[in-house]
Scaffold this motif. Sequence first.
Motif, short mmCIF file in Angstrom:
data_model
loop_
_atom_site.label_atom_id
_atom_site.label_comp_id
_atom_site.label_asym_id
_atom_site.label_seq_id
_atom_site.Cartn_x
_atom_site.Cartn_y
_atom_site.Cartn_z
N THR A 1 22.28 38.95 48.94
CA THR A 1 21.34 38.26 48.06
C THR A 1 21.14 38.98 46.74
N ILE A 2 21.09 40.32 46.76
CA ILE A 2 20.94 41.08 45.52
C ILE A 2 22.07 42.08 45.41
N ARG A 3 22.30 42.54 44.18
CA ARG A 3 23.33 43.55 43.94
C ARG A 3 22.83 44.50 42.85
N TYR A 4 23.30 45.73 42.92
CA TYR A 4 22.98 46.71 41.90
C TYR A 4 24.11 46.80 40.90
N LEU A 5 23.75 46.84 39.63
CA LEU A 5 24.74 46.91 38.56
C LEU A 5 25.15 48.36 38.32
N PRO A 6 26.42 48.59 38.01
CA PRO A 6 26.80 49.94 37.59
C PRO A 6 26.12 50.28 36.27
N LEU A 7 25.90 51.57 36.02
CA LEU A 7 25.31 51.98 34.75
C LEU A 7 26.08 51.37 33.58
N THR A 8 25.37 51.10 32.50
CA THR A 8 25.99 50.46 31.33
C THR A 8 27.22 51.23 30.85
N ARG A 9 27.12 52.55 30.79
CA ARG A 9 28.25 53.34 30.29
C ARG A 9 29.44 53.28 31.23
N ILE A 10 29.20 53.05 32.52
CA ILE A 10 30.29 52.89 33.48
C ILE A 10 30.97 51.54 33.27
N ALA A 11 30.15 50.47 33.20
CA ALA A 11 30.71 49.13 33.05
C ALA A 11 31.44 48.97 31.72
N ASP A 12 30.85 49.52 30.66
CA ASP A 12 31.47 49.37 29.33
C ASP A 12 32.80 50.11 29.23
N ALA A 13 32.92 51.22 29.95
CA ALA A 13 34.11 52.06 29.80
C ALA A 13 35.22 51.70 30.78
N HIS A 14 34.91 50.93 31.82
CA HIS A 14 35.92 50.68 32.85
C HIS A 14 36.73 49.43 32.53
N PRO A 15 38.05 49.54 32.50
CA PRO A 15 38.89 48.39 32.13
C PRO A 15 38.85 47.25 33.14
N LEU A 16 38.46 47.52 34.38
CA LEU A 16 38.44 46.48 35.40
C LEU A 16 37.04 45.92 35.64
N ALA A 17 36.09 46.28 34.80
CA ALA A 17 34.74 45.75 34.93
C ALA A 17 34.73 44.26 34.62
N LEU A 18 33.90 43.51 35.35
CA LEU A 18 33.76 42.08 35.15
C LEU A 18 32.52 41.79 34.30
N PRO A 19 32.45 40.61 33.69
CA PRO A 19 31.22 40.26 32.95
C PRO A 19 29.98 40.37 33.83
N SER A 20 30.11 40.07 35.10
CA SER A 20 28.96 40.13 36.01
C SER A 20 28.48 41.55 36.25
N ASP A 21 29.28 42.55 35.87
CA ASP A 21 28.86 43.95 36.00
C ASP A 21 27.97 44.40 34.86
N SER A 22 27.84 43.59 33.84
CA SER A 22 27.14 43.98 32.62
C SER A 22 25.78 43.31 32.51
N MET A 23 24.74 44.09 32.23
CA MET A 23 23.41 43.53 32.02
C MET A 23 23.41 42.60 30.81
N GLU A 24 24.17 42.96 29.79
CA GLU A 24 24.25 42.10 28.61
C GLU A 24 24.74 40.70 28.96
N SER A 25 25.76 40.63 29.81
CA SER A 25 26.30 39.32 30.20
C SER A 25 25.31 38.54 31.05
N VAL A 26 24.55 39.23 31.88
CA VAL A 26 23.52 38.56 32.67
C VAL A 26 22.47 37.95 31.74
N LEU A 27 22.05 38.70 30.74
CA LEU A 27 21.02 38.22 29.82
C LEU A 27 21.52 37.07 28.95
N ASP A 28 22.81 37.05 28.65
CA ASP A 28 23.36 36.01 27.78
C ASP A 28 23.16 34.60 28.32
N ARG A 29 22.91 34.46 29.60
CA ARG A 29 22.78 33.13 30.21
C ARG A 29 21.40 32.53 30.01
N PHE A 30 20.46 33.31 29.44
CA PHE A 30 19.08 32.85 29.37
C PHE A 30 18.50 33.01 27.96
#
Length: 411
Positions: A182-211
């Motif tokens: 039901t819930i998931r924890y996001l990787p730290l922003t610097r981890i998600a931003d730097a990792h080439p295999l990160a998905l949009p769903s890993d990013s807080m910015e992408s989560v916020l973009d929907r609202f």
Amino acid sequence: MTESNGARRVIEVHRGIVGPVPPRPCSVRVRKLEDYPHVPVAHRDIAQRLSSPLLFGPPICDELIAFVQHLFTEEEASVARHLVPLVGKSARQVARAERRPVEEVEAILEHLALKKRAIGSMGTDRQRRYKLLPIMPGIFEMVLVTETPESLSDWHRKFVELVEALYETGYTATFSVRPTRTIRYLPLTRIADAHPLALPSDSMESVLDRFKVFGIGQCQCRTTMAALGQGCGKPLGNCTVMGDWAIQGIREGWLKKASRRDVLEVKREAEAHGLVNFVLNVDSAPGQVSCSCCGCCCKALRTMTEFNAPSLVAPPHFLPKFDSNQCSFCGKCATVCPMGAITIGLQDKKREHSLARCIGCGLCAVACPQPGAIAMAPTANFRPPFRHWFSLIAHTVPVVLRRAWTVWRQG
């Protein structure tokens, strides 16, 4: 808020080993309603409703009875006992069941919904409906979402004591018998931003973009522990509600209206203080929520660590990958882990990593002083978030029903 020396320990150093504090057993003592003949019938009735496994409720016990008697006056309990979860009832329906004038019942329901926030409500004016909330998540969060340790009234302080006593029985761990996503924890922003295999769903910015609508409240868990003299001193104002779900909270004053930029700032501040951000595990929904959690205060994380119930969140997208050749076994990774998922032997140079506990936040990788000793790597069997709100509900309902059936049979 100043840091308290009484903060609850998550990690300890014992005989040269840095690792989690040993879990403790559940201590809830199950009773029957018949054991409380001195308690008013109305309080016993609503205690029975709140104890339902379908509401993730505790069994009937001394702590539940004390909590209910503080939360509701006898008159309020007499009215609220007619409410049900999910599907709301109108004041007229409740008045008919209680056999009282609708004006009197409506005033009580409005006080409970808007002043105490002990029940849920939806709609406005004549279309308003009222519903019963679970204790956690539900009543606990709603009662304290606007409060800080400094603003707590005497009534709130007693509420804090009683809800913590109820939580300390460990009853929430009984609902981990079946895993949920039901819930998931996001990787730290610097981890998600730097990792080439990160998905949009890993990013807080992408989560916020929907609202477009955002509301911010206070952290109920850290407020509680600070009031009890066990606060960790980390930021409070970072519980966030988004989209349609934020509108009512902003209108009724229990959420402060915020911009997307405001939310990003408080979430980045939270990460800078070693907090980890969770969201509901869905890409498309009418709303979203995000709390910023610490291992010492957060009741969700504490359930997983203190009561050894690690199956309450979705498996992470990333997990730490350790390079023993680069590792100095200093123990810093174990010290910062909010889940106690890492154990380091300072003398024998050994490491243990609990996959069941790890939420993939990346705090260990950021804290590590040795370049290349810890890297965050994507997991092979990662399952992306549910695409739609209906999919999340379709997954969650059967799990909740199976959990409720299991808990009911065990009880």
